[in-house]
Write an enzyme that holds these catalytic residues in place. Sequence first.
Site, mmCIF file in Angstrom:
data_model
loop_
_atom_site.group_PDB
_atom_site.id
_atom_site.type_symbol
_atom_site.label_atom_id
_atom_site.label_comp_id
_atom_site.label_asym_id
_atom_site.label_seq_id
_atom_site.Cartn_x
_atom_site.Cartn_y
_atom_site.Cartn_z
ATOM 1 N N ASP A 9 3.632 11.589 11.427
ATOM 2 C CA ASP A 9 4.360 10.683 10.399
ATOM 3 C C ASP A 9 3.299 10.460 9.139
ATOM 4 O OD1 ASP A 9 6.489 9.280 8.917
ATOM 5 O OD2 ASP A 9 5.670 7.576 9.833
ATOM 6 N N SER A 10 3.932 9.967 8.066
ATOM 7 C CA SER A 10 3.012 9.704 7.057
ATOM 8 C C SER A 10 2.125 8.318 7.375
ATOM 9 C CB SER A 10 3.793 9.469 5.637
ATOM 10 O OG SER A 10 4.753 8.315 6.119
ATOM 11 N N CYS A 72 8.988 12.484 10.071
ATOM 12 C CA CYS A 72 8.744 11.919 8.637
ATOM 13 C C CYS A 72 9.891 12.498 8.066
ATOM 14 C CB CYS A 72 7.335 12.285 8.144
ATOM 15 S SG CYS A 72 7.407 11.581 6.349
ATOM 16 N N GLU A 151 7.202 -2.670 6.718
ATOM 17 C CA GLU A 151 5.824 -2.749 6.843
ATOM 18 C C GLU A 151 5.229 -4.087 6.817
ATOM 19 O OE1 GLU A 151 3.227 -0.028 6.509
ATOM 20 O OE2 GLU A 151 4.521 1.345 7.060
ATOM 21 N N CYS A 183 15.094 7.954 6.774
ATOM 22 C CA CYS A 183 13.664 7.579 6.661
ATOM 23 C C CYS A 183 13.315 6.869 7.971
ATOM 24 C CB CYS A 183 13.368 6.540 5.409
ATOM 25 S SG CYS A 183 11.872 5.922 5.272
ATOM 26 N N HIS A 185 11.378 4.427 8.555
ATOM 27 C CA HIS A 185 11.431 3.003 8.775
ATOM 28 C C HIS A 185 12.753 2.454 9.066
ATOM 29 C CE1 HIS A 185 7.307 3.870 7.346
ATOM 30 N NE2 HIS A 185 6.963 2.727 7.368
HETATM 31 N N1 DGL Z 1 7.745 8.560 6.920
HETATM 32 C C1 DGL Z 1 8.494 8.507 5.629
HETATM 33 C C2 DGL Z 1 9.715 9.025 5.764
HETATM 34 O O1 DGL Z 1 10.346 9.012 6.859
HETATM 35 C C3 DGL Z 1 8.688 7.131 4.984
HETATM 36 C C4 DGL Z 1 7.116 6.313 4.275
HETATM 37 C C5 DGL Z 1 6.749 7.363 3.380
HETATM 38 O O2 DGL Z 1 6.958 7.133 2.136
HETATM 39 O O3 DGL Z 1 5.683 7.854 3.706
HETATM 40 O O4 DGL Z 1 10.386 9.481 4.740
#
Ligand code: DGL
Length: 266
Positions: A9-10, A72, A151, A183, A185
């Site tokens: 993931d990011s 992600c 976050e 997303c 999060h």
């Molecule tokens: N992990 C990203 C997503 O699922 C969210 C966080 C980001 O913008 O990197 O889209």
Amino acid sequence: MNNPIGIFDSGVGGLTVLKEIKKKLPAEKLIYLGDTARVPYGNKSKDTIVRYSIENTKFLMQFDIKLLVVACNTSTATSLRILKETFDIPIIGVIEPGAKKAVEITRNYRVGIIGTEATIRSSAYKEEIKSLNKKISVFSKPCPLFVPLVEEGLLKGPIVDDVIAHYLKFFKNKDIDTLVLGCTHYPLLKSSIGKFFGNEVKIVDSATETSNMVLQLLKEKGIISRRKKALEPDYYVTDAAERFLKVGRTILGKDLEKVAVVHVGK
Ligand code: DGL
């Protein structure tokens, strides 16, 4: 069969996907990479996100993974096709499972999608849903402040309710009966988002749906681990392990064993 499953993931959000996979497949070895040095991906260009996604995959390939989960939405939306063309292992993203579930449960054929700016800009969810059922109307809204809220550990309360209302009032006259949390999060905001809509809207959490698809794919390919005991995942991040540990604890509901900081890419 006993080779690990790679997940990236990011940043920390993909732990919502890891958590669901671990629940269903405790004996699988999971290796998680959070690209915390370069997060967020959601407000970056497609070219940059594709480059990061390829670099993250190359890092995980060194562990001889039997399956890659792109945990992600932003990476899935922009890079899944290219990753599948570039790497010779099974790869699962988070968009197809969430889209399928939405198509399955909508009754009035009106579905809402929320995600980062890059995910919504890509129209990936809309295309996936339309490819499954052309009759479904899709309404999409980027919610860029949701990631920083999570976050910060802000999951409930007046600030969260205000931000949710700010974005989600868009759906009030759209008559949707299903909303996809597009997303990683957003599952953490599920109860606050649910409160905003009341009972009228069913919420699809792509983390749960993705873990179902992982289980199904391992079964189909006959590569489920035969180990008897549960294993703890290995965690890697590209920066700021303390913050990852802090938010990770909120997501997993327990302390992460250990996290190594690594360099990914050039
Ligand atoms: N992990 C990203 C997503 O699922 C969210 C966080 C980001 O913008 O990197 O889209």
